[in-house]
Design a protein around this motif. Structure first.
Motif, PDB file in Angstrom:
ATOM      1  N   VAL A 266       9.023  -2.941  -1.536  1.00  0.00           N
ATOM      2  CA  VAL A 266       8.733  -2.599  -2.754  1.00  0.00           C
ATOM      3  C   VAL A 266       7.240  -2.362  -3.010  1.00  0.00           C
ATOM      4  O   VAL A 266       6.487  -3.142  -2.590  1.00  0.00           O
ATOM      5  CB  VAL A 266       9.273  -3.779  -3.799  1.00  0.00           C
ATOM      6  N   CYS A 267       6.962  -1.102  -3.718  1.00  0.00           N
ATOM      7  CA  CYS A 267       5.539  -0.846  -3.575  1.00  0.00           C
ATOM      8  C   CYS A 267       4.864  -1.820  -4.651  1.00  0.00           C
ATOM      9  O   CYS A 267       5.527  -1.807  -5.688  1.00  0.00           O
ATOM     10  CB  CYS A 267       5.595   0.511  -4.072  1.00  0.00           C
ATOM     11  N   VAL A 268       3.885  -2.413  -4.345  1.00  0.00           N
ATOM     12  CA  VAL A 268       3.109  -3.183  -5.336  1.00  0.00           C
ATOM     13  C   VAL A 268       1.734  -2.401  -5.749  1.00  0.00           C
ATOM     14  O   VAL A 268       0.835  -3.150  -6.099  1.00  0.00           O
ATOM     15  CB  VAL A 268       2.910  -4.534  -4.860  1.00  0.00           C
ATOM     16  N   GLY A 269       1.682  -1.166  -5.466  1.00  0.00           N
ATOM     17  CA  GLY A 269       0.536  -0.460  -5.800  1.00  0.00           C
ATOM     18  C   GLY A 269       0.279  -0.445  -7.281  1.00  0.00           C
ATOM     19  O   GLY A 269       1.213  -0.600  -7.837  1.00  0.00           O
ATOM     20  N   THR A 270      -0.834  -0.154  -7.720  1.00  0.00           N
ATOM     21  CA  THR A 270      -0.893   0.011  -9.156  1.00  0.00           C
ATOM     22  C   THR A 270      -0.169   0.883  -9.948  1.00  0.00           C
ATOM     23  O   THR A 270       0.321   0.520 -10.858  1.00  0.00           O
ATOM     24  CB  THR A 270      -2.583  -0.037  -9.618  1.00  0.00           C
ATOM     25  N   TYR A 271      -0.103   2.031  -9.293  1.00  0.00           N
ATOM     26  CA  TYR A 271       0.723   3.050 -10.077  1.00  0.00           C
ATOM     27  C   TYR A 271       2.017   2.889 -10.031  1.00  0.00           C
ATOM     28  O   TYR A 271       2.439   2.698 -11.233  1.00  0.00           O
ATOM     29  CB  TYR A 271       0.416   4.293  -9.365  1.00  0.00           C
ATOM     30  N   CYS A 272       2.751   2.309  -9.063  1.00  0.00           N
ATOM     31  CA  CYS A 272       4.139   1.830  -9.228  1.00  0.00           C
ATOM     32  C   CYS A 272       4.343   0.551  -9.891  1.00  0.00           C
ATOM     33  O   CYS A 272       5.250   0.481 -10.638  1.00  0.00           O
ATOM     34  CB  CYS A 272       4.550   1.761  -7.752  1.00  0.00           C
ATOM     35  N   TYR A 273       3.432  -0.389  -9.750  1.00  0.00           N
ATOM     36  CA  TYR A 273       3.473  -1.607 -10.717  1.00  0.00           C
ATOM     37  C   TYR A 273       3.434  -1.236 -12.063  1.00  0.00           C
ATOM     38  O   TYR A 273       4.394  -1.992 -12.760  1.00  0.00           O
ATOM     39  CB  TYR A 273       2.260  -2.596 -10.097  1.00  0.00           C
TER      40      TYR A 273
ATOM     41  N   SER B 126       2.238  -1.827   0.249  1.00  0.00           N
ATOM     42  CA  SER B 126       1.085  -0.775  -0.202  1.00  0.00           C
ATOM     43  C   SER B 126       1.822   0.646  -0.413  1.00  0.00           C
ATOM     44  O   SER B 126       3.054   0.677  -0.094  1.00  0.00           O
ATOM     45  CB  SER B 126      -0.028  -0.718   0.802  1.00  0.00           C
ATOM     46  N   CYS B 127       0.949   1.366  -0.938  1.00  0.00           N
ATOM     47  CA  CYS B 127       1.486   2.783  -1.247  1.00  0.00           C
ATOM     48  C   CYS B 127       2.492   3.558  -0.352  1.00  0.00           C
ATOM     49  O   CYS B 127       2.324   3.620   0.808  1.00  0.00           O
ATOM     50  CB  CYS B 127       0.116   3.653  -1.614  1.00  0.00           C
ATOM     51  N   LEU B 128       3.655   3.839  -0.865  1.00  0.00           N
ATOM     52  CA  LEU B 128       4.662   4.362   0.085  1.00  0.00           C
ATOM     53  C   LEU B 128       4.846   6.025  -0.295  1.00  0.00           C
ATOM     54  O   LEU B 128       5.643   6.764   0.335  1.00  0.00           O
ATOM     55  CB  LEU B 128       6.127   3.956  -0.209  1.00  0.00           C
ATOM     56  N   GLY B 129       3.960   6.538  -1.092  1.00  0.00           N
ATOM     57  CA  GLY B 129       4.015   8.264  -0.979  1.00  0.00           C
ATOM     58  C   GLY B 129       3.728   8.706  -2.381  1.00  0.00           C
ATOM     59  O   GLY B 129       4.065   9.994  -2.694  1.00  0.00           O
ATOM     60  N   CYS B 130       3.177   7.991  -3.503  1.00  0.00           N
ATOM     61  CA  CYS B 130       2.893   8.674  -4.743  1.00  0.00           C
ATOM     62  C   CYS B 130       1.839   9.632  -4.657  1.00  0.00           C
ATOM     63  O   CYS B 130       1.627  10.092  -5.779  1.00  0.00           O
ATOM     64  CB  CYS B 130       2.592   7.343  -5.907  1.00  0.00           C
ATOM     65  N   LYS B 131       1.030   9.830  -3.793  1.00  0.00           N
ATOM     66  CA  LYS B 131      -0.190  10.612  -3.495  1.00  0.00           C
ATOM     67  C   LYS B 131       0.477  12.078  -3.726  1.00  0.00           C
ATOM     68  O   LYS B 131      -0.424  13.056  -3.896  1.00  0.00           O
ATOM     69  CB  LYS B 131      -0.829  10.361  -2.385  1.00  0.00           C
TER      70      LYS B 131
ATOM     71  N   PRO C 198       8.648   4.112  -9.890  1.00  0.00           N
ATOM     72  CA  PRO C 198       8.134   3.253  -8.700  1.00  0.00           C
ATOM     73  C   PRO C 198       8.915   3.715  -7.541  1.00  0.00           C
ATOM     74  O   PRO C 198       9.958   4.101  -7.604  1.00  0.00           O
ATOM     75  CB  PRO C 198       8.554   1.906  -9.139  1.00  0.00           C
ATOM     76  N   TYR C 199       8.375   3.651  -6.459  1.00  0.00           N
ATOM     77  CA  TYR C 199       8.899   3.696  -5.086  1.00  0.00           C
ATOM     78  C   TYR C 199       9.225   2.505  -4.496  1.00  0.00           C
ATOM     79  O   TYR C 199       8.721   1.377  -4.627  1.00  0.00           O
ATOM     80  CB  TYR C 199       7.905   4.317  -4.140  1.00  0.00           C
ATOM     81  N   ALA C 200      10.491   2.341  -3.695  1.00  0.00           N
ATOM     82  CA  ALA C 200      10.860   1.402  -2.808  1.00  0.00           C
ATOM     83  C   ALA C 200      11.392   1.996  -1.735  1.00  0.00           C
ATOM     84  O   ALA C 200      11.699   3.182  -1.586  1.00  0.00           O
ATOM     85  CB  ALA C 200      11.839   0.493  -3.642  1.00  0.00           C
TER      86      ALA C 200
HETATM   87  S1  FES Z   1       1.257   3.178  -5.487  1.00  0.00           S
HETATM   88 FE1  FES Z   1       3.459   2.959  -5.128  1.00  0.00          FE
HETATM   89  S2  FES Z   1       3.986   4.669  -3.924  1.00  0.00           S
HETATM   90 FE2  FES Z   1       1.781   4.718  -4.297  1.00  0.00          FE
END
Ligand code: FES
Length: 82
Positions: A6-13, A41-46, A53-55
């Motif tokens: 589970v992405c815990v990056g800020t955007y997904c969080y 960490s980030c799974l691809g939101c760039k 959110p990504y998982a």
């Molecule tokens: S912060 Fe979740 S995929 Fe980038």
């Protein structure tokens, strides 16, 4: 055993990942001993067209992840394994 990231990056969080990280609240007891959850960490939101959110369940990336989508993919993969 299936690994769920589970992405815990800020955007997904901020887009629902916070709920997904509370996996003990939504994973059925029957799956508890068959799944390993890890924060990622980030799974691809760039990408330009990000869908957080990504998982990731195994190697399958799930966009706009929800508990329902994650459980469905876990069940699919467990059926393939068994
Ligand atoms: S912060 Fe979740 S995929 Fe980038």
């Amino acid at each position: 055993m299936v690994t769920v990231r589970v992405c815990v990056g800020t955007y997904c969080y901020l887009q629902g990942g916070q709920q997904l990280a509370q996996w003990k609240n939504y994973i059925p007891k029957t799956l508890m001993d068959k799944v390993t959850f890890v924060g990622s960490s980030c799974l691809g939101c760039k990408e330009d067209n990000a869908k957080p959110p990504y998982a990731k369940v195994g190697e399958v990336l799930i966009e706009r992840a929800t508990p329902e989508k994650i459980i469905a993919e876990i069940e699919t993969q467990l059926e393939l394994i068994n």
